[in-house]
Design an enzyme around this catalytic site. Sequence first.
Site, PDB file in Angstrom:
ATOM      1  N   ARG A  38       0.639  -1.231  -0.385  1.00  0.00           N
ATOM      2  CA  ARG A  38       0.052  -0.120   0.382  1.00  0.00           C
ATOM      3  C   ARG A  38       0.490   1.185  -0.707  1.00  0.00           C
ATOM      4  O   ARG A  38       0.212   2.239  -0.095  1.00  0.00           O
ATOM      5  CB  ARG A  38      -0.617  -0.275   1.523  1.00  0.00           C
ATOM      6  CG  ARG A  38      -2.165  -1.415   1.082  1.00  0.00           C
ATOM      7  CD  ARG A  38      -2.747  -1.208   0.414  1.00  0.00           C
ATOM      8  NE  ARG A  38      -3.406  -2.243   0.163  1.00  0.00           N
ATOM      9  CZ  ARG A  38      -4.443  -2.606  -0.547  1.00  0.00           C
ATOM     10  NH1 ARG A  38      -5.097  -1.559  -1.737  1.00  0.00           N
ATOM     11  NH2 ARG A  38      -5.287  -4.003  -0.289  1.00  0.00           N
ATOM     12  N   HIS A  74       5.673  -9.466  -6.637  1.00  0.00           N
ATOM     13  CA  HIS A  74       4.189  -8.462  -7.451  1.00  0.00           C
ATOM     14  C   HIS A  74       4.794  -7.018  -6.676  1.00  0.00           C
ATOM     15  O   HIS A  74       5.186  -7.508  -6.039  1.00  0.00           O
ATOM     16  CB  HIS A  74       3.169  -8.954  -6.631  1.00  0.00           C
ATOM     17  CG  HIS A  74       1.689  -8.608  -6.411  1.00  0.00           C
ATOM     18  ND1 HIS A  74       1.066  -8.123  -6.910  1.00  0.00           N
ATOM     19  CD2 HIS A  74       1.116  -9.311  -7.397  1.00  0.00           C
ATOM     20  CE1 HIS A  74      -0.193  -7.442  -7.225  1.00  0.00           C
ATOM     21  NE2 HIS A  74      -0.099  -9.099  -7.705  1.00  0.00           N
ATOM     22  N   TYR A 119       0.111  -3.037  -4.320  1.00  0.00           N
ATOM     23  CA  TYR A 119      -1.592  -2.349  -5.401  1.00  0.00           C
ATOM     24  C   TYR A 119      -1.550  -0.729  -6.460  1.00  0.00           C
ATOM     25  O   TYR A 119      -2.089  -0.412  -6.906  1.00  0.00           O
ATOM     26  CB  TYR A 119      -2.591  -3.034  -4.733  1.00  0.00           C
ATOM     27  CG  TYR A 119      -2.355  -4.298  -4.194  1.00  0.00           C
ATOM     28  CD1 TYR A 119      -2.604  -5.043  -5.020  1.00  0.00           C
ATOM     29  CD2 TYR A 119      -2.358  -4.789  -2.600  1.00  0.00           C
ATOM     30  CE1 TYR A 119      -2.461  -6.644  -5.102  1.00  0.00           C
ATOM     31  CE2 TYR A 119      -2.707  -5.721  -1.993  1.00  0.00           C
ATOM     32  CZ  TYR A 119      -2.495  -7.378  -3.433  1.00  0.00           C
ATOM     33  OH  TYR A 119      -2.841  -8.678  -3.223  1.00  0.00           O
ATOM     34  N   HIS A 157      -0.730  -5.707 -11.585  1.00  0.00           N
ATOM     35  CA  HIS A 157      -2.266  -5.520 -11.759  1.00  0.00           C
ATOM     36  C   HIS A 157      -2.169  -3.880 -13.128  1.00  0.00           C
ATOM     37  O   HIS A 157      -1.297  -2.936 -12.958  1.00  0.00           O
ATOM     38  CB  HIS A 157      -2.893  -4.736 -11.125  1.00  0.00           C
ATOM     39  CG  HIS A 157      -3.305  -6.172  -9.621  1.00  0.00           C
ATOM     40  ND1 HIS A 157      -3.983  -5.531  -8.702  1.00  0.00           N
ATOM     41  CD2 HIS A 157      -2.832  -7.848  -9.707  1.00  0.00           C
ATOM     42  CE1 HIS A 157      -3.965  -6.443  -8.386  1.00  0.00           C
ATOM     43  NE2 HIS A 157      -3.358  -8.243  -8.171  1.00  0.00           N
ATOM     44  N   GLU A 209      -0.966  -9.623 -14.923  1.00  0.00           N
ATOM     45  CA  GLU A 209      -2.350 -10.556 -14.181  1.00  0.00           C
ATOM     46  C   GLU A 209      -3.993 -10.100 -14.935  1.00  0.00           C
ATOM     47  O   GLU A 209      -4.195  -8.891 -15.048  1.00  0.00           O
ATOM     48  CB  GLU A 209      -1.846 -10.199 -12.896  1.00  0.00           C
ATOM     49  CG  GLU A 209      -3.025 -10.640 -12.100  1.00  0.00           C
ATOM     50  CD  GLU A 209      -2.466 -10.752 -10.715  1.00  0.00           C
ATOM     51  OE1 GLU A 209      -3.815 -10.907  -9.604  1.00  0.00           O
ATOM     52  OE2 GLU A 209      -2.018 -10.039 -10.376  1.00  0.00           O
ATOM     53  N   ASP A 222      -5.401 -15.608 -12.971  1.00  0.00           N
ATOM     54  CA  ASP A 222      -5.202 -15.607 -11.451  1.00  0.00           C
ATOM     55  C   ASP A 222      -7.449 -16.003 -11.958  1.00  0.00           C
ATOM     56  O   ASP A 222      -7.933 -15.562 -12.523  1.00  0.00           O
ATOM     57  CB  ASP A 222      -6.251 -14.277 -10.749  1.00  0.00           C
ATOM     58  CG  ASP A 222      -6.698 -14.374  -9.122  1.00  0.00           C
ATOM     59  OD1 ASP A 222      -6.761 -14.741  -9.218  1.00  0.00           O
ATOM     60  OD2 ASP A 222      -4.929 -13.746  -8.627  1.00  0.00           O
ATOM     61  N   HIS A 258      -9.727 -14.160 -10.222  1.00  0.00           N
ATOM     62  CA  HIS A 258     -10.090 -12.958 -11.100  1.00  0.00           C
ATOM     63  C   HIS A 258     -10.327 -14.088 -12.587  1.00  0.00           C
ATOM     64  O   HIS A 258     -11.902 -12.945 -13.091  1.00  0.00           O
ATOM     65  CB  HIS A 258      -8.986 -12.008 -11.414  1.00  0.00           C
ATOM     66  CG  HIS A 258      -8.364 -11.682 -10.081  1.00  0.00           C
ATOM     67  ND1 HIS A 258      -7.324 -11.225 -10.231  1.00  0.00           N
ATOM     68  CD2 HIS A 258      -8.700 -11.012  -8.982  1.00  0.00           C
ATOM     69  CE1 HIS A 258      -6.175 -10.638  -9.172  1.00  0.00           C
ATOM     70  NE2 HIS A 258      -7.275 -10.426  -8.146  1.00  0.00           N
ATOM     71  N   HIS A 294      -1.924 -17.946 -10.287  1.00  0.00           N
ATOM     72  CA  HIS A 294      -2.377 -17.669  -8.647  1.00  0.00           C
ATOM     73  C   HIS A 294      -3.504 -18.338  -8.135  1.00  0.00           C
ATOM     74  O   HIS A 294      -4.238 -18.547  -9.219  1.00  0.00           O
ATOM     75  CB  HIS A 294      -2.598 -16.289  -9.026  1.00  0.00           C
ATOM     76  CG  HIS A 294      -1.776 -15.307  -8.667  1.00  0.00           C
ATOM     77  ND1 HIS A 294      -2.115 -13.743  -8.629  1.00  0.00           N
ATOM     78  CD2 HIS A 294      -0.319 -15.731  -8.174  1.00  0.00           C
ATOM     79  CE1 HIS A 294      -0.755 -13.559  -8.924  1.00  0.00           C
ATOM     80  NE2 HIS A 294      -0.139 -13.996  -8.853  1.00  0.00           N
ATOM     81  N   ASP A 334     -13.932 -10.159  -6.664  1.00  0.00           N
ATOM     82  CA  ASP A 334     -12.761 -10.095  -6.787  1.00  0.00           C
ATOM     83  C   ASP A 334     -12.158 -10.310  -5.358  1.00  0.00           C
ATOM     84  O   ASP A 334     -11.779  -9.013  -4.451  1.00  0.00           O
ATOM     85  CB  ASP A 334     -11.650  -9.093  -7.207  1.00  0.00           C
ATOM     86  CG  ASP A 334     -10.138  -9.162  -7.208  1.00  0.00           C
ATOM     87  OD1 ASP A 334      -9.682 -10.297  -6.706  1.00  0.00           O
ATOM     88  OD2 ASP A 334      -8.940  -8.200  -6.798  1.00  0.00           O
ATOM     89  N   HIS A 391     -11.113 -12.975  -2.943  1.00  0.00           N
ATOM     90  CA  HIS A 391     -10.933 -14.177  -3.222  1.00  0.00           C
ATOM     91  C   HIS A 391     -11.004 -15.623  -1.549  1.00  0.00           C
ATOM     92  O   HIS A 391     -11.111 -15.021  -1.183  1.00  0.00           O
ATOM     93  CB  HIS A 391      -9.205 -13.965  -2.895  1.00  0.00           C
ATOM     94  CG  HIS A 391      -8.076 -13.630  -3.180  1.00  0.00           C
ATOM     95  ND1 HIS A 391      -7.142 -13.877  -4.224  1.00  0.00           N
ATOM     96  CD2 HIS A 391      -8.633 -13.012  -5.075  1.00  0.00           C
ATOM     97  CE1 HIS A 391      -6.211 -13.377  -4.925  1.00  0.00           C
ATOM     98  NE2 HIS A 391      -7.679 -13.319  -5.819  1.00  0.00           N
ATOM     99  N   GLU A 447      -2.529 -17.268  -3.033  1.00  0.00           N
ATOM    100  CA  GLU A 447      -3.520 -16.035  -2.296  1.00  0.00           C
ATOM    101  C   GLU A 447      -4.224 -16.206  -2.146  1.00  0.00           C
ATOM    102  O   GLU A 447      -5.570 -15.291  -1.484  1.00  0.00           O
ATOM    103  CB  GLU A 447      -3.691 -15.166  -3.371  1.00  0.00           C
ATOM    104  CG  GLU A 447      -2.159 -14.589  -4.905  1.00  0.00           C
ATOM    105  CD  GLU A 447      -2.406 -13.773  -5.816  1.00  0.00           C
ATOM    106  OE1 GLU A 447      -1.437 -12.668  -5.586  1.00  0.00           O
ATOM    107  OE2 GLU A 447      -3.317 -13.764  -6.516  1.00  0.00           O
TER     108      GLU A 447
END
Length: 277
Positions: A37, A67, A70, A107, A142, A176, A179, A211, A224, A226, A256
């Site tokens: 973040r 990764h 975000y 992403h 992704e 993913d 996703h 993923h 989205d 999970h 994930e």
Amino acid sequence: MLHIGCHLSSSKGYAAMGRQAVELGADTFQFFTRNPRGSRAKELDPDDAQALVALMQERHFAHIIAHAPYTLNLCGAEEKNRTFARETMADDLYRMEFTPGQLYNFHPGSHVGQGIEAGINFIADGLNAILSPEQTTTVLLETMAGKGSEVGSRFEELREILDRVHLGSHMGICLDTCHVSDAGYDIIHDLDGVLTEFDRIIGLQRLKAIHLNDSLNPTGAHKDRHAKIGEGCIGTDALARVVNHPALRDLPFVLETPNELPGYAAEISLMRSLSIT
């Protein structure tokens, strides 16, 4: 052989992640390059990175996945946001060369009202600004769920980005399962059909990682969220078909799911038990 791992914290260093993966029964893993973040990255210790490389070679790891945070948005509406994303990703790719030949996933971004075409152009422009012929890292787009103004929920959108990147040999896709199901691709009842469509539009040779996630929502929900393996709408049987599919089974699979380490160990063991060797 099934290559499977989970997302691990990088707070204790690279080699520590490798050892933790081994303890969990994994032979790959994923980690954030920096605070997911935020923007600051922990100082990199080259000796620590080399210790991870040595452990991976000793334990015959599959590729590992870094990764991106975000917060990055290569197709943001404001130039300062796009610049921030480019600069952060460029720094990440520099750091990735301390563990050569691995994967860097991000992403694609959200066009925030500018439209898909503008978003695709900005993403490709950003990648063209930061990729270099000398890098050993493969950068992965992704597949996204399609919530809000996300770019990349349709295979055609990902293909358009790839077509506009000059150094296409340094690019790939991370699929993913949560996703792609949320985006409307029916991997539960028609995995073969989805992969045939992927191959027709993008090419299965571009698929570099999976993923492996269940989804709290049904196919096409564009949410989205999970779920743990077997506790969502995709289900254990469908995910077992994913890891055993001949077009996918040699790829690195990363969990994930919303788990702590004991839960990840249990899911790794479960998926290995369902893998057809």
